[in-house]
Write a protein that holds these residues in place. Sequence first.
Motif, PDB file in Angstrom:
ATOM      1  N   LYS A  15       0.837  -1.191   0.000  1.00 23.25           N
ATOM      2  CA  LYS A  15       0.000   0.000   0.000  1.00 23.25           C
ATOM      3  C   LYS A  15       0.876   1.247   0.000  1.00 23.25           C
ATOM      4  O   LYS A  15       1.937   1.284   0.622  1.00 23.25           O
ATOM      5  N   LEU A  16       0.383   2.270  -0.706  1.00 24.52           N
ATOM      6  CA  LEU A  16       0.977   3.602  -0.612  1.00 24.52           C
ATOM      7  C   LEU A  16      -0.135   4.537  -0.148  1.00 24.52           C
ATOM      8  O   LEU A  16      -1.100   4.802  -0.883  1.00 24.52           O
ATOM      9  N   TYR A  17      -0.012   5.035   1.069  1.00 28.31           N
ATOM     10  CA  TYR A  17      -1.089   5.781   1.723  1.00 28.31           C
ATOM     11  C   TYR A  17      -0.685   7.247   1.894  1.00 28.31           C
ATOM     12  O   TYR A  17       0.405   7.552   2.364  1.00 28.31           O
ATOM     13  N   PHE A  18      -1.588   8.150   1.484  1.00 37.52           N
ATOM     14  CA  PHE A  18      -1.373   9.585   1.618  1.00 37.52           C
ATOM     15  C   PHE A  18      -2.390  10.135   2.615  1.00 37.52           C
ATOM     16  O   PHE A  18      -3.570  10.264   2.280  1.00 37.52           O
ATOM     17  N   PRO A  19      -1.987  10.480   3.822  1.00 39.59           N
ATOM     18  CA  PRO A  19      -2.904  11.149   4.751  1.00 39.59           C
ATOM     19  C   PRO A  19      -3.319  12.507   4.205  1.00 39.59           C
ATOM     20  O   PRO A  19      -2.805  12.974   3.182  1.00 39.59           O
ATOM     21  N   LYS A  20      -4.218  13.166   4.891  1.00 40.39           N
ATOM     22  CA  LYS A  20      -4.684  14.475   4.453  1.00 40.39           C
ATOM     23  C   LYS A  20      -3.509  15.414   4.262  1.00 40.39           C
ATOM     24  O   LYS A  20      -2.586  15.463   5.077  1.00 40.39           O
ATOM     25  N   GLY A  21      -3.548  16.170   3.158  1.00 35.27           N
ATOM     26  CA  GLY A  21      -2.470  17.091   2.849  1.00 35.27           C
ATOM     27  C   GLY A  21      -2.300  17.202   1.354  1.00 35.27           C
ATOM     28  O   GLY A  21      -2.999  16.551   0.574  1.00 35.27           O
ATOM     29  N   THR A  22      -1.378  18.059   0.905  1.00 33.19           N
ATOM     30  CA  THR A  22      -1.082  18.241  -0.516  1.00 33.19           C
ATOM     31  C   THR A  22       0.336  17.778  -0.779  1.00 33.19           C
ATOM     32  O   THR A  22       1.279  18.216  -0.108  1.00 33.19           O
ATOM     33  N   TYR A  23       0.508  16.901  -1.759  1.00 32.67           N
ATOM     34  CA  TYR A  23       1.796  16.279  -2.065  1.00 32.67           C
ATOM     35  C   TYR A  23       2.209  16.663  -3.478  1.00 32.67           C
ATOM     36  O   TYR A  23       1.503  16.370  -4.440  1.00 32.67           O
ATOM     37  N   LEU A  24       3.341  17.344  -3.622  1.00 31.61           N
ATOM     38  CA  LEU A  24       3.823  17.832  -4.907  1.00 31.61           C
ATOM     39  C   LEU A  24       4.927  16.907  -5.426  1.00 31.61           C
ATOM     40  O   LEU A  24       5.897  16.638  -4.719  1.00 31.61           O
ATOM     41  N   PHE A  25       4.795  16.443  -6.654  1.00 28.19           N
ATOM     42  CA  PHE A  25       5.858  15.654  -7.280  1.00 28.19           C
ATOM     43  C   PHE A  25       5.646  15.671  -8.785  1.00 28.19           C
ATOM     44  O   PHE A  25       4.607  16.126  -9.283  1.00 28.19           O
ATOM     45  N   ASN A  26       6.628  15.165  -9.533  1.00 31.79           N
ATOM     46  CA  ASN A  26       6.563  15.226 -10.995  1.00 31.79           C
ATOM     47  C   ASN A  26       5.748  14.095 -11.596  1.00 31.79           C
ATOM     48  O   ASN A  26       4.869  14.318 -12.427  1.00 31.79           O
ATOM     49  N   LYS A  27       6.059  12.863 -11.231  1.00 27.28           N
ATOM     50  CA  LYS A  27       5.377  11.702 -11.776  1.00 27.28           C
ATOM     51  C   LYS A  27       5.313  10.621 -10.701  1.00 27.28           C
ATOM     52  O   LYS A  27       6.170  10.547  -9.820  1.00 27.28           O
ATOM     53  N   PHE A  60      -1.184  -4.014  -5.696  1.00 25.44           N
ATOM     54  CA  PHE A  60      -0.775  -2.734  -5.100  1.00 25.44           C
ATOM     55  C   PHE A  60      -1.997  -1.841  -4.893  1.00 25.44           C
ATOM     56  O   PHE A  60      -2.895  -1.781  -5.739  1.00 25.44           O
ATOM     57  N   GLU A  61      -2.012  -1.108  -3.775  1.00 25.33           N
ATOM     58  CA  GLU A  61      -3.131  -0.224  -3.443  1.00 25.33           C
ATOM     59  C   GLU A  61      -2.613   1.189  -3.195  1.00 25.33           C
ATOM     60  O   GLU A  61      -1.698   1.399  -2.401  1.00 25.33           O
ATOM     61  N   LEU A  62      -3.219   2.163  -3.894  1.00 25.79           N
ATOM     62  CA  LEU A  62      -2.907   3.581  -3.729  1.00 25.79           C
ATOM     63  C   LEU A  62      -4.135   4.234  -3.123  1.00 25.79           C
ATOM     64  O   LEU A  62      -5.228   4.158  -3.694  1.00 25.79           O
TER      65      LEU A  62
END
Length: 392
Positions: free
Chosen positions: A1-13, A22-24
């Motif tokens: 799993k790739l987990y993103f909690p609340k927030g803004t995540y900046l990246f290129n790709k 796999f789980e996003l």
Amino acid sequence: KLYFPKGTYLFNKLDINNKSGFELLGDGFDSVLKCNNPDTSSFFYFIKMSNGKNYKCHNLYIDSNYIGSNFAFSFVNVSNSLIEKCFITGATSQRTLNLQNFDANYGYDNIIKNNFILKDNQTCNSGALIECTGELSGEMNQFLHNTKILNNTCICKCEEYIGDVDLFDCIETDNCYDTLIDGNYCETTMHHGISLDTRNARTICSNNHLISKSTLSSGIRNGIEITGSYGAELMEGIVSNNIIDGFRTNGIAVNAINYSIIGNKINNSNRGIILLELCTTGNMICENICTNITEFGIFVSGSVAKARILNNNAKIYLGDGTGSQNYIVSPVTVNDLKNGMSRIEYINGLFNTDYTQGIQTNGLALNMLSDGRLVIYNRYTNTWQSISKSNI
């Protein structure tokens, strides 16, 4: 799993390759994945999940940030995968949400459901908000099979375009077998609502609500377009119980075989349903309601198009020609049928091969039409004509 909690995540790709299972995921629309500084020299995928099975992506806000020529999100060569409950936006060109297959090992049983897809920048290139496409190689095992597109909201607010003006759809499928498109809401300022394009077989397109808010003066705009370049391989589908409003050209355009168009409600179009030249076998147009139509509710064009046209609330037009015969059960007048009288096999109870004695031309007497006339089939001239009591 790739987990993103609340927030803004900046990246290129974000390219997740060869990662079956796999789980996003995130915490809903408060988890924002945003493109920061992409390579603008060529098309690219902001987020891509590829070459695997049982991928999942859900509960995320995906924003490719209107930078460059990009796909906001793509599943490429996947099976048994799911994307749901995502907000996807920021694509300036091509597909916003894309499912595509180029590999015989993949392309089965994928689901896209309960997402919100938005294109709201001023100028966009052609391309669908949701596009599902298999490889156009002629190999059926490289097509997409058993895809489900369910309960998504697709909104396009673009006012200018570059590229092919007629390839700008809310939902588009190409080279797909056994697809279900159900319960989606599509609102667009551009062109088609839903397009079933090249080599679609056994598609069910039902219970969708499609609205056009376009003010463009050029380009074809169909609520549902069923028309591909391979004709006979666009077949055996059902389009039912859709609500279609405001598409300037046609509510539903059909260029296929063995399609059933049933129970749709079409409002504010130039034509309600049009049957084009590849409609030669097995099409049925039944129980549709057409209101506020400029020309005709059902328009059978060309000399070869034919269908069973049953119990529609729509005026009927048959284009002139000597080709395929149509089977009609509908209250019609001779004026409704225009020049296509010779293209009727059956109308309201009788076949064109039936005889009725007492008519001078040895033609066919039909039920009284809604304007008080009868019509006969003149076997000497091979045409239909209206008659009054004084002619008998």
